[in-house]
Motif scaffolding. Structure first.
Motif, mmCIF file in Angstrom:
data_model
loop_
_atom_site.group_PDB
_atom_site.id
_atom_site.type_symbol
_atom_site.label_atom_id
_atom_site.label_comp_id
_atom_site.label_asym_id
_atom_site.label_seq_id
_atom_site.Cartn_x
_atom_site.Cartn_y
_atom_site.Cartn_z
ATOM 1 N N ILE A 1 0.835 -1.205 0.000
ATOM 2 C CA ILE A 1 0.000 0.000 0.000
ATOM 3 C C ILE A 1 0.869 1.255 0.000
ATOM 4 C CG2 ILE A 1 -1.673 1.306 1.378
ATOM 5 C CD1 ILE A 1 -2.769 -1.525 2.190
ATOM 6 N N LYS B 1 2.161 1.811 -3.490
ATOM 7 C CA LYS B 1 1.089 2.309 -4.365
ATOM 8 C C LYS B 1 0.842 3.799 -4.094
ATOM 9 C CE LYS B 1 -0.258 -1.237 -6.815
ATOM 10 N NZ LYS B 1 -0.199 -1.238 -8.290
ATOM 11 N N ALA B 2 0.818 4.189 -2.826
ATOM 12 C CA ALA B 2 0.623 5.595 -2.478
ATOM 13 C C ALA B 2 1.781 6.446 -3.003
ATOM 14 C CB ALA B 2 0.475 5.754 -0.968
ATOM 15 N N LEU C 1 -6.262 8.917 -7.977
ATOM 16 C CA LEU C 1 -5.615 7.714 -7.450
ATOM 17 C C LEU C 1 -4.714 8.041 -6.259
ATOM 18 C CD1 LEU C 1 -4.739 5.668 -10.659
ATOM 19 C CD2 LEU C 1 -6.358 5.068 -8.872
ATOM 20 N N TYR D 1 -6.957 8.410 -3.268
ATOM 21 C CA TYR D 1 -7.451 7.087 -2.872
ATOM 22 C C TYR D 1 -6.391 6.321 -2.085
ATOM 23 C CZ TYR D 1 -8.594 2.161 -3.146
ATOM 24 O OH TYR D 1 -8.816 0.851 -2.817
ATOM 25 N N TRP D 2 -5.167 6.217 -2.629
ATOM 26 C CA TRP D 2 -4.128 5.437 -1.964
ATOM 27 C C TRP D 2 -3.684 6.070 -0.653
ATOM 28 C CZ3 TRP D 2 -3.583 0.563 -2.554
ATOM 29 C CH2 TRP D 2 -3.902 -0.039 -3.762
ATOM 30 N N LYS D 3 -3.747 7.401 -0.541
ATOM 31 C CA LYS D 3 -3.415 8.054 0.746
ATOM 32 C C LYS D 3 -4.450 7.705 1.816
ATOM 33 C CE LYS D 3 -0.539 11.952 -0.451
ATOM 34 N NZ LYS D 3 -0.373 13.408 -0.423
ATOM 35 N N LEU E 1 -3.768 4.102 2.730
ATOM 36 C CA LEU E 1 -2.540 4.066 3.530
ATOM 37 C C LEU E 1 -2.813 4.545 4.951
ATOM 38 C CD1 LEU E 1 0.560 3.612 3.681
ATOM 39 C CD2 LEU E 1 0.804 6.006 2.991
#
Length: 185
Positions: free
Chosen positions: A39, A42-43, A52, A55-57, A60
């Motif tokens: 994760i 990805k962040a 995106l 979303y990843w933050k 995370l």
């Protein structure tokens, strides 16, 4: 090693010693350490992409709270990150960490707010950081350095050393991390 492996594959290689496919990586995410690294990466990858990245933050942040890892996408971390155990880990977002770094539980890599070492650490390649170690200030930790458990490091450390104690003592050692850092990328 072919250069087309992703940073996530390189991180996961450190755990298993095997090059995994994307499907195998998702199956390995049952491990909390690997799940968090997945994760985090990805962040980091999508940090500058509006939707995106947001979303990843959010994802995370959820897993920072769940697993006890306080590592932010802004933190510059080289390939081959290995988190030995999950829980209670704090890394300042302005810290810089090289490749093939092992970080155990209870570690703090943080800033110093005043004095001659005001700032953030820079950590070299092939560094093993033991449980409950504290690394603070505008210092440089060289490559091939082993930081013993419960050490307090607020001074520069050259390459090829073992650091132990509070106040840290530096012991030059040619093979400082031999047997501690496996599956280097």
């Amino acid at each position: 090693m072919p250069k087309n492996y992703s940073i996530i594959q390189k991180d996961f290689y450190r755990e298993s010693g095997e090059w995994l496919s994307p499907i195998q990586i998702l199956l390995k995410c049952i491990n909390p350490n690997l799940h968090f690294i997945y994760i985090l990466r990805k962040a980091q990858k999508f940090e500058k992409t509006p939707i995106l990245g947001f979303y990843w933050k959010i994802v995370l942040r959820h897993f920072q709270i769940k697993y006890g890892f306080q590592i932010y996408p802004e933190t510059k971390i080289g390939e081959g990150l290995y988190l030995g155990h999950w829980g209670s880990l704090v890394i300042n977002p302005k810290a810089v960490i090289g490749k093939n770094c092992n970080i155990a539980q209870g570690v703090t890599i943080g800033q110093q707010n005043r004095g001659k070492n005001e700032g953030f650490p820079i950590i070299g390649d092939d560094v093993w950081i033991g449980p409950n170690a504290v690394i603070v200030g505008s210092i440089t930790i060289g490559s091939n350095v082993l930081i013993a458990p419960n050490s307090y490091v607020n001074t520069d450390v050259p390459d090829n050393c073992i650091v132990a104690g509070n106040k840290a003592k530096i012991y030059p050692t040619a093979n400082a991390t031999e047997g501690y850092i496996n599956n280097r990328v």
